[in-house]
Design a protein around this motif. Structure first.
Motif, PDB file in Angstrom:
ATOM      1  N   MET A 169      -0.022  -2.661  10.917  1.00  0.00           N
ATOM      2  CA  MET A 169       1.383  -2.673  11.329  1.00  0.00           C
ATOM      3  C   MET A 169       2.260  -2.929  10.102  1.00  0.00           C
ATOM      4  O   MET A 169       1.936  -2.509   9.025  1.00  0.00           O
ATOM      5  CB  MET A 169       1.602  -3.746  12.405  1.00  0.00           C
ATOM      6  N   CYS A 170       3.310  -3.610  10.254  1.00  0.00           N
ATOM      7  CA  CYS A 170       4.423  -3.834   9.318  1.00  0.00           C
ATOM      8  C   CYS A 170       5.565  -2.927   9.757  1.00  0.00           C
ATOM      9  O   CYS A 170       5.337  -1.806  10.214  1.00  0.00           O
ATOM     10  CB  CYS A 170       4.148  -3.538   7.851  1.00  0.00           C
ATOM     11  N   ARG A 225       6.515  -8.176   8.001  1.00  0.00           N
ATOM     12  CA  ARG A 225       5.141  -8.014   7.505  1.00  0.00           C
ATOM     13  C   ARG A 225       4.088  -8.531   8.474  1.00  0.00           C
ATOM     14  O   ARG A 225       4.250  -9.604   9.070  1.00  0.00           O
ATOM     15  CB  ARG A 225       5.004  -8.764   6.174  1.00  0.00           C
ATOM     16  N   MET A 226       3.011  -7.781   8.579  1.00  0.00           N
ATOM     17  CA  MET A 226       1.755  -8.255   9.151  1.00  0.00           C
ATOM     18  C   MET A 226       0.742  -8.024   8.032  1.00  0.00           C
ATOM     19  O   MET A 226       0.352  -6.893   7.758  1.00  0.00           O
ATOM     20  CB  MET A 226       1.392  -7.477  10.410  1.00  0.00           C
ATOM     21  N   ALA A 227       0.379  -9.103   7.355  1.00  0.00           N
ATOM     22  CA  ALA A 227      -0.349  -8.986   6.097  1.00  0.00           C
ATOM     23  C   ALA A 227      -1.678  -8.252   6.256  1.00  0.00           C
ATOM     24  O   ALA A 227      -2.402  -8.470   7.224  1.00  0.00           O
ATOM     25  CB  ALA A 227      -0.607 -10.379   5.534  1.00  0.00           C
ATOM     26  N   GLU A 231      -3.277  -7.067   2.818  1.00  0.00           N
ATOM     27  CA  GLU A 231      -3.931  -7.068   1.512  1.00  0.00           C
ATOM     28  C   GLU A 231      -3.779  -8.352   0.691  1.00  0.00           C
ATOM     29  O   GLU A 231      -4.377  -8.459  -0.366  1.00  0.00           O
ATOM     30  CB  GLU A 231      -3.399  -5.900   0.666  1.00  0.00           C
ATOM     31  N   SER A 232      -2.954  -9.259   1.102  1.00  0.00           N
ATOM     32  CA  SER A 232      -2.871 -10.509   0.338  1.00  0.00           C
ATOM     33  C   SER A 232      -2.350 -11.582   1.277  1.00  0.00           C
ATOM     34  O   SER A 232      -1.976 -11.310   2.412  1.00  0.00           O
ATOM     35  CB  SER A 232      -1.968 -10.358  -0.899  1.00  0.00           C
ATOM     36  N   GLY A 254       3.873 -12.529  -1.077  1.00  0.00           N
ATOM     37  CA  GLY A 254       3.324 -11.331  -0.440  1.00  0.00           C
ATOM     38  C   GLY A 254       4.330 -10.619   0.450  1.00  0.00           C
ATOM     39  O   GLY A 254       4.026  -9.554   0.989  1.00  0.00           O
ATOM     40  N   HIS A 274       7.645  -8.445   1.425  1.00  0.00           N
ATOM     41  CA  HIS A 274       8.349  -7.319   0.824  1.00  0.00           C
ATOM     42  C   HIS A 274       9.848  -7.587   1.005  1.00  0.00           C
ATOM     43  O   HIS A 274      10.197  -8.322   1.893  1.00  0.00           O
ATOM     44  CB  HIS A 274       8.001  -6.010   1.526  1.00  0.00           C
ATOM     45  N   HIS A 290       6.773  -1.242   2.345  1.00  0.00           N
ATOM     46  CA  HIS A 290       5.560  -0.459   2.605  1.00  0.00           C
ATOM     47  C   HIS A 290       4.972  -0.838   3.950  1.00  0.00           C
ATOM     48  O   HIS A 290       4.855  -2.024   4.279  1.00  0.00           O
ATOM     49  CB  HIS A 290       4.567  -0.796   1.465  1.00  0.00           C
ATOM     50  N   ASN A 291       4.571   0.173   4.688  1.00  0.00           N
ATOM     51  CA  ASN A 291       3.717  -0.019   5.862  1.00  0.00           C
ATOM     52  C   ASN A 291       2.426   0.725   5.580  1.00  0.00           C
ATOM     53  O   ASN A 291       2.450   1.950   5.386  1.00  0.00           O
ATOM     54  CB  ASN A 291       4.405   0.541   7.111  1.00  0.00           C
ATOM     55  N   GLY A 292       1.322  -0.006   5.549  1.00  0.00           N
ATOM     56  CA  GLY A 292       0.036   0.631   5.306  1.00  0.00           C
ATOM     57  C   GLY A 292      -0.797  -0.190   4.346  1.00  0.00           C
ATOM     58  O   GLY A 292      -0.575  -1.385   4.158  1.00  0.00           O
ATOM     59  N   ASN A 298      -0.899  -8.456  -3.993  1.00  0.00           N
ATOM     60  CA  ASN A 298      -0.535  -7.499  -2.950  1.00  0.00           C
ATOM     61  C   ASN A 298      -0.617  -6.054  -3.443  1.00  0.00           C
ATOM     62  O   ASN A 298      -0.227  -5.746  -4.575  1.00  0.00           O
ATOM     63  CB  ASN A 298       0.881  -7.835  -2.472  1.00  0.00           C
ATOM     64  N   ASP A 299      -1.104  -5.171  -2.554  1.00  0.00           N
ATOM     65  CA  ASP A 299      -1.206  -3.750  -2.922  1.00  0.00           C
ATOM     66  C   ASP A 299       0.161  -3.101  -3.106  1.00  0.00           C
ATOM     67  O   ASP A 299       0.340  -2.229  -3.966  1.00  0.00           O
ATOM     68  CB  ASP A 299      -2.015  -2.987  -1.851  1.00  0.00           C
ATOM     69  N   THR A 300       1.140  -3.537  -2.328  1.00  0.00           N
ATOM     70  CA  THR A 300       2.477  -2.938  -2.416  1.00  0.00           C
ATOM     71  C   THR A 300       3.118  -3.208  -3.776  1.00  0.00           C
ATOM     72  O   THR A 300       3.852  -2.369  -4.315  1.00  0.00           O
ATOM     73  CB  THR A 300       3.359  -3.500  -1.281  1.00  0.00           C
TER      74      THR A 300
HETATM   75  N1  LIG Z   1       0.699  -4.177   7.676  1.00  0.00           N
HETATM   76  C1  LIG Z   1       1.113  -3.604   6.580  1.00  0.00           C
HETATM   77  O1  LIG Z   1       1.629  -2.484   6.601  1.00  0.00           O
HETATM   78  C2  LIG Z   1       0.834  -4.374   5.321  1.00  0.00           C
HETATM   79  C3  LIG Z   1       1.500  -3.858   4.059  1.00  0.00           C
HETATM   80  C4  LIG Z   1       0.810  -4.368   2.805  1.00  0.00           C
HETATM   81  N2  LIG Z   1      -0.526  -3.813   2.670  1.00  0.00           N
HETATM   82  C5  LIG Z   1       0.765  -5.876   2.800  1.00  0.00           C
HETATM   83  O2  LIG Z   1      -0.234  -6.473   3.065  1.00  0.00           O
HETATM   84  O3  LIG Z   1       1.773  -6.483   2.511  1.00  0.00           O
END
Ligand SMILES: NC(=O)CC[C@H](N)C(=O)O
Length: 309
Positions: free
Chosen positions: A1-2, A149-151, A153-154, A160, A162, A174-176, A199-201
C-alpha cells in the motif's frame, strides 16, 4: 500500500485553497498508509516569502535559532517552526547558505528538505494528526504533494517517511518497492552520494537528483529511472517547475490523474479526487504503464514520454 496525492494548480485563484483541498484529498488515502505521512508545499509565501529559504530537519536540538544565528550572524528574519518531528528554519537568504548554517549549528540533526519556494514536513503517526502539526489546512501555494506510508523497506520512523526531498526543491513520493535499490545505492555512493535512511524510495530520489544535476530534465530523469530500477512503483516527483508521474511497466500500484483547466491532480485512488472543484468536468484517466507524464508550472501538458523502449 502507501498513498500518494499531488495537486498542481493552474488557476492562481485556487492557490489560497491549496491546503484545504489537499487536506480533503489526504483523507482519501489514509487507509493506504496509516503509519506515517509527509507533505511538500510549493509557493506558500507565508512560509517561504520571496527572497527567503526554508530548511526542514529532524532531530533539531533545543536552542536551534540561537545556534544558527551564532553560525551565520548576518542572517536576517530567522524563524524556527516546530511541526511535530519536523523543524523548519527560514531566513532571508538562499537555501544552500541556510542549509550550511543549519548543519554547522546542529550537526546531529538531519536535513530533510531545502528550498526557496518549497517546504517539507514529515513524521510518524496518523496522517490527519500530522496534517494538523504541518498546518496543512491553511497552506497556500501553486503545488503540493503528500504521502501516507505503510512501510515495506525500512523502519517506521520519520527518516523513512516520504517525501524524500533531495537537492533544492525536489520531492519524491512512492507507492511500491524497488527490488534492486541496494545495488543502485552502492553505485550512487561510489559517485559520492550519502544517504539518510535504509529506505528504497530515498535511492530513487537521489538517483533523480543526480540526473537533474547532470542536466536531465525531469521527464528524462524518470525515463532513466524506469530503465535502471526494477520493482513496483507509482512515483510522483515535484520540483520548482512542476510535477511528473510514472508507473512501472506492470503498474499494479494504482494511480489516477484528473486534468482540469484549473488544476492537475493525481492520487493513488479516485476517492482522493472526488471532492475537487469541477471534478465532473475533468479528464480523469489512469496513467499508462511505463510512461512519464509531466506538467510544467506554465500549465501546459508537456506530453507523455516513453519510459522504456
Ligand atoms: N507501501 C509502500 O508503498 C512503501 C513505499 C516504500 N517502499 C517504503 O517503504 O517507504
Amino acid at each position: 500500500m502507501c498513498g500518494i496525492i499531488g495537486l498542481h494548480l493552474r488557476d492562481p485563484e485556487l492557490q489560497d485553497q491549496l491546503g484545504s483541498l489537499m487536506t480533503v484529498m489526504l483523507q482519501g488515502i489514509i487507509v493506504r498508509g496509516p503509519d506515517s505521512a509527509g507533505v511538500a508545499l510549493y509557493g506558500d509565501t507565508q512560509r517561504v516569502p520571496d527572497g527567503y529559504a526554508a530548511v526542514s530537519m529532524l532531530h533539531a536540538p533545543e536552542g536551534l535559532a540561537e545556534a544558527v544565528a551564532g553560525q551565520a550572524p548576518d542572517l536576517t528574519d530567522l524563524t524556527v517552526e516546530q511541526a511535530g518531528e519536523t523543524t523548519v528554519v527560514a531566513a532571508a537568504t538562499d537555501p544552500d547558505q541556510l542549509a550550511k548554517a543549519v548543519e554547522a549549528a546542529a550537526p546531529g540533526a538531519m536535513v530533510i528538505g531545502q528550498g526557496d519556494d518549497s517546504v517539507v514536513y514529515k513524521g510518524v503517526g496518523h496522517p490527519l494528526e500530522l496534517a494538523k502539526d504541518f498546518r496543512l489546512e491553511e497552506a497556500t501555494g501553486w503545488q503540493g504533494v503528500a504521502h501516507t506510508r505503510m512501510a515495506t523497506e525500512s523502519a517506521i520512523n520519520a527518516e523513512g517517511s516520504h517525501p524524500y526531498a533531495v537537492g533544492t526543491g525536489l520531492s519524491l513520493v512512492h507507492n511500491g518497492s524497488f527490488s534492486n535499490h541496494a545495488s543502485i545505492r552502492r553505485e550512487l555512493q561510489l559517485d559520492g552520494a550519502t544517504f539518510d535512511s535504509q529506505n528504497d524510495t530515498e535511492v530513487a530520489a537521489r538517483f533523480v537528483s543526480a540526473r537533474l544535476d547532470a542536466g536531465d530534465d525531469l521527464e528524462d530523469a524518470l525515463v532513466a529511472l524506469g530503465k535502471r530500477f526494477d520493482g513496483f512503483y507509482t512515483l510522483l516527483v515535484a520540483t520548482n517547475k512542476g510535477f511528473a508521474v510514472v508507473r512501472d511497466e506492470i503498474a499494479c500500484k494504482p494511480a489516477i490523474i484528473a486534468e482540469h483547466p484549473r488544476y492537475v491532480a493525481m492520487a493513488s485512488e479516485f476517492q482522493a479526487l472526488a471532492y475537487l472543484p469541477g471534478i465532473d468536468e475533468a479528464r480523469v484517466f489512469e496513467p499508462e504503464p511505463g510512461r512519464v507524464y509531466a506538467w510544467r508550472r506554465e500549465g501546459a501538458l508537456t506530453g507523455a514520454s516513453e519510459c522504456r523502449t
